[in-house]
Scaffold this motif. Sequence first.
Motif, PDB file in Angstrom:
ATOM      1  N   LYS A  34      -4.297  -8.125  13.062  1.00 61.29           N
ATOM      2  CA  LYS A  34      -3.304  -7.708  12.345  1.00 61.29           C
ATOM      3  C   LYS A  34      -3.193  -6.244  11.935  1.00 61.29           C
ATOM      4  CE  LYS A  34      -1.839 -12.299  11.325  1.00 61.29           C
ATOM      5  NZ  LYS A  34      -1.457 -13.347  10.490  1.00 61.29           N
ATOM      6  N   VAL A  35      -1.941  -5.482  11.492  1.00 67.21           N
ATOM      7  CA  VAL A  35      -1.794  -4.267  11.241  1.00 67.21           C
ATOM      8  C   VAL A  35      -1.785  -4.552   9.587  1.00 67.21           C
ATOM      9  CG1 VAL A  35      -0.564  -2.253  10.852  1.00 67.21           C
ATOM     10  CG2 VAL A  35      -0.781  -3.219  13.111  1.00 67.21           C
ATOM     11  N   LYS A  36      -2.753  -4.080   8.797  1.00 62.95           N
ATOM     12  CA  LYS A  36      -2.500  -4.329   7.366  1.00 62.95           C
ATOM     13  C   LYS A  36      -1.706  -3.257   6.679  1.00 62.95           C
ATOM     14  CE  LYS A  36      -6.800  -6.572   6.303  1.00 62.95           C
ATOM     15  NZ  LYS A  36      -7.902  -6.530   5.239  1.00 62.95           N
ATOM     16  N   GLU A  73       0.957  -7.875  15.163  1.00 59.79           N
ATOM     17  CA  GLU A  73       1.357  -8.800  14.002  1.00 59.79           C
ATOM     18  C   GLU A  73       1.239  -7.933  12.610  1.00 59.79           C
ATOM     19  OE1 GLU A  73       2.719 -11.591  13.944  1.00 59.79           O
ATOM     20  OE2 GLU A  73       2.397 -12.342  16.094  1.00 59.79           O
ATOM     21  N   VAL A  74       1.806  -8.243  11.633  1.00 63.10           N
ATOM     22  CA  VAL A  74       1.590  -7.564  10.445  1.00 63.10           C
ATOM     23  C   VAL A  74       1.076  -8.410   9.140  1.00 63.10           C
ATOM     24  CG1 VAL A  74       2.613  -5.979   8.604  1.00 63.10           C
ATOM     25  CG2 VAL A  74       3.194  -5.781  10.932  1.00 63.10           C
ATOM     26  N   GLU A  75       0.218  -7.991   8.435  1.00 58.33           N
ATOM     27  CA  GLU A  75      -0.237  -8.737   7.277  1.00 58.33           C
ATOM     28  C   GLU A  75      -0.090  -7.720   6.047  1.00 58.33           C
ATOM     29  OE1 GLU A  75      -4.402  -9.642   7.185  1.00 58.33           O
ATOM     30  OE2 GLU A  75      -4.367  -9.905   5.043  1.00 58.33           O
ATOM     31  N   TYR A  76       0.633  -8.333   5.214  1.00 56.24           N
ATOM     32  CA  TYR A  76       0.985  -7.548   3.981  1.00 56.24           C
ATOM     33  C   TYR A  76      -0.011  -7.704   2.916  1.00 56.24           C
ATOM     34  CZ  TYR A  76       5.634  -6.928   5.982  1.00 56.24           C
ATOM     35  OH  TYR A  76       6.408  -6.314   6.751  1.00 56.24           O
ATOM     36  N   VAL A  77      -0.499  -6.654   2.103  1.00 58.29           N
ATOM     37  CA  VAL A  77      -1.458  -6.722   0.943  1.00 58.29           C
ATOM     38  C   VAL A  77      -0.691  -6.308  -0.058  1.00 58.29           C
ATOM     39  CG1 VAL A  77      -3.691  -6.559   0.103  1.00 58.29           C
ATOM     40  CG2 VAL A  77      -3.219  -6.297   2.700  1.00 58.29           C
ATOM     41  N   PRO A  78      -0.044  -7.134  -1.055  1.00 58.46           N
ATOM     42  CA  PRO A  78       0.491  -6.652  -2.087  1.00 58.46           C
ATOM     43  C   PRO A  78      -0.352  -6.384  -3.457  1.00 58.46           C
ATOM     44  CG  PRO A  78       0.991  -9.119  -1.893  1.00 58.46           C
ATOM     45  CD  PRO A  78       0.073  -8.642  -0.845  1.00 58.46           C
ATOM     46  N   LEU A  79       0.325  -5.600  -4.162  1.00 63.25           N
ATOM     47  CA  LEU A  79      -0.800  -5.146  -5.525  1.00 63.25           C
ATOM     48  C   LEU A  79       0.255  -4.731  -6.465  1.00 63.25           C
ATOM     49  CD1 LEU A  79      -4.336  -3.446  -5.499  1.00 63.25           C
ATOM     50  CD2 LEU A  79      -2.544  -2.943  -7.272  1.00 63.25           C
ATOM     51  N   ASP A  80       0.198  -5.475  -7.767  1.00 66.52           N
ATOM     52  CA  ASP A  80       0.850  -4.780  -8.779  1.00 66.52           C
ATOM     53  C   ASP A  80       0.426  -3.634  -9.491  1.00 66.52           C
ATOM     54  OD1 ASP A  80       2.536  -4.788 -10.882  1.00 66.52           O
ATOM     55  OD2 ASP A  80       2.308  -6.670 -11.800  1.00 66.52           O
ATOM     56  N   VAL A 326       2.196   5.051  19.260  1.00 62.85           N
ATOM     57  CA  VAL A 326       0.933   4.987  19.655  1.00 62.85           C
ATOM     58  C   VAL A 326       0.701   3.645  20.133  1.00 62.85           C
ATOM     59  CG1 VAL A 326       0.018   6.789  18.114  1.00 62.85           C
ATOM     60  CG2 VAL A 326       0.110   4.544  17.344  1.00 62.85           C
ATOM     61  N   LYS A 327       1.410   2.832  20.629  1.00 64.36           N
ATOM     62  CA  LYS A 327       1.407   1.542  20.939  1.00 64.36           C
ATOM     63  C   LYS A 327       0.524   0.706  20.241  1.00 64.36           C
ATOM     64  CE  LYS A 327       2.508   2.839  25.727  1.00 64.36           C
ATOM     65  NZ  LYS A 327       3.005   4.169  25.612  1.00 64.36           N
ATOM     66  N   GLY A 328       0.596   0.747  19.023  1.00 67.07           N
ATOM     67  CA  GLY A 328      -0.169  -0.137  17.943  1.00 67.07           C
ATOM     68  C   GLY A 328      -1.536   0.186  17.448  1.00 67.07           C
ATOM     69  N   ASP A 329      -1.987   1.421  18.192  1.00 65.09           N
ATOM     70  CA  ASP A 329      -3.462   2.067  17.760  1.00 65.09           C
ATOM     71  C   ASP A 329      -3.375   2.575  16.559  1.00 65.09           C
ATOM     72  OD1 ASP A 329      -6.014   2.867  17.443  1.00 65.09           O
ATOM     73  OD2 ASP A 329      -5.860   3.913  19.446  1.00 65.09           O
ATOM     74  N   ALA A 330      -3.496   2.066  15.295  1.00 64.01           N
ATOM     75  CA  ALA A 330      -3.178   2.687  14.043  1.00 64.01           C
ATOM     76  C   ALA A 330      -4.189   4.002  13.791  1.00 64.01           C
ATOM     77  CB  ALA A 330      -3.119   1.764  12.872  1.00 64.01           C
ATOM     78  N   SER A 331      -5.459   3.517  14.563  1.00 63.01           N
ATOM     79  CA  SER A 331      -6.429   4.579  14.171  1.00 63.01           C
ATOM     80  C   SER A 331      -6.180   6.018  14.881  1.00 63.01           C
ATOM     81  CB  SER A 331      -7.752   3.879  14.958  1.00 63.01           C
ATOM     82  OG  SER A 331      -7.797   4.014  16.460  1.00 63.01           O
ATOM     83  N   ALA A 332      -5.396   5.980  15.795  1.00 61.27           N
ATOM     84  CA  ALA A 332      -4.772   7.396  16.424  1.00 61.27           C
ATOM     85  C   ALA A 332      -4.073   8.077  15.338  1.00 61.27           C
ATOM     86  CB  ALA A 332      -4.111   7.081  17.905  1.00 61.27           C
ATOM     87  N   ARG A 333      -4.640   8.599  14.389  1.00 62.35           N
ATOM     88  CA  ARG A 333      -3.946   8.956  13.193  1.00 62.35           C
ATOM     89  C   ARG A 333      -3.166  10.460  13.432  1.00 62.35           C
ATOM     90  NH1 ARG A 333      -7.909   7.799   8.239  1.00 62.35           N
ATOM     91  NH2 ARG A 333      -7.093   5.745   7.983  1.00 62.35           N
TER      92      ARG A 333
END
Length: 394
Positions: A34-36, A73-80, A326-333
Amino acid sequence: MKFEISRRGLLQTGALAAVAGFVPTRFAIGNTAKVKVGLMLPYSGTYAGLGEAIVNGFKQAMAEGGGKLGGREVEYVPLDDESNPGKAPENANKLVSGDKVDFLVGTVHSGVAMGMVKVVGESGTIMVIPNAGANAATGAMCVPNVFRTSFSNWQSTWPMGKVAIDRGMRKVVTITWKYAAGAEMVGSFVESYTKLGGTVIQQIEVPFPNDEFQAYLTQIAAAKPDGVFTFFAGAGALKFVKDYAAAGLNSVQLMGPGFLTDGVLAGQGAAAEGILTTLHYADALDTPANKAFRAGYKAAYNKEADVYAVQGFDAAQVIMKGMAAVKGDASARPDLIAAMEKAEIVSPRGKFTFSKAHNPIQDIYLRQVKGGKEVVLGVAHAALADPAKGCKAV
Ligand code: PHB
């Protein structure tokens, strides 16, 4: 023994062949994860409502776009973040180094955003600011991996100087919370207003997030200005406008950036009548994109959308465009950043593109509350670009 070795060798060869045949390449392994997305926002305090609207808008755009980023797919990481600048570096590090988020989305408060920009300036994590206007984020602190889908503080109030002069206001008082956003929004207004001949007779600063305004309102009444320029937002704005009217000051023109009324107008009621604001959005914009957005928001959350929801919606839009490229490749900054830079965002506010320092180039509307509604009087400044003062990195 000989047999055993050769048999083990065979088994190993077979295992490797199986591995080569079945296990995807490194990118493809990453592609199934999942993409965070870190959502570092205020979920408590005076800006809690703003954080909620941003998350709602973000998730609305995601849902309308199919719910994935570049097919993943996406995973959300919330932080207050509690709108607490002192905790910002530690909180941002938690998401960046601890959770290893692919994208850091946040935040509302300018001081907190500056702490976040420092952290991602070192890590290279792609960050999208869905509100905080801190000039430095797309100015002196600019880095290639930070984008903003909202505004710079300078941008939101620069056009109001001319509006005040055109309306005959010769002397004004300013009042705001004492932190970067207030100082920069007032600073920008004062610069444009005084250049055109206006006089600022008093500047009042209130500690953030204090909302005991009585003593200051007494000072304003005594100063007898032609107008009062102010920045408050969220619960603080709701209360300030009510207290201003209750103090009998409604004959003195109240003005400021649209945060003074956006999202809180219904609660302010008659107290908000006549307030003049400048902003890059207005509920009533009569465009297909805005109508569709507002209908979708209402259907999903049973609430009216506001400028914060728009900014969250557009934060998701720019990330979706980048990840599609980038077809989902989040590392291809570098490729991701290049695609985000080129994006033209069809926003509920109107179409916008990014400046070199990654701040929206956008129309600033002049609005006024009439009959309990935010009426668009016109465009106060078309295609206004932030000057990106001190930005050398992009
Ligand atoms: C900010 O701190 O940059 C800020 C906060 C609330 C707003 C606008 C700007 O409504």
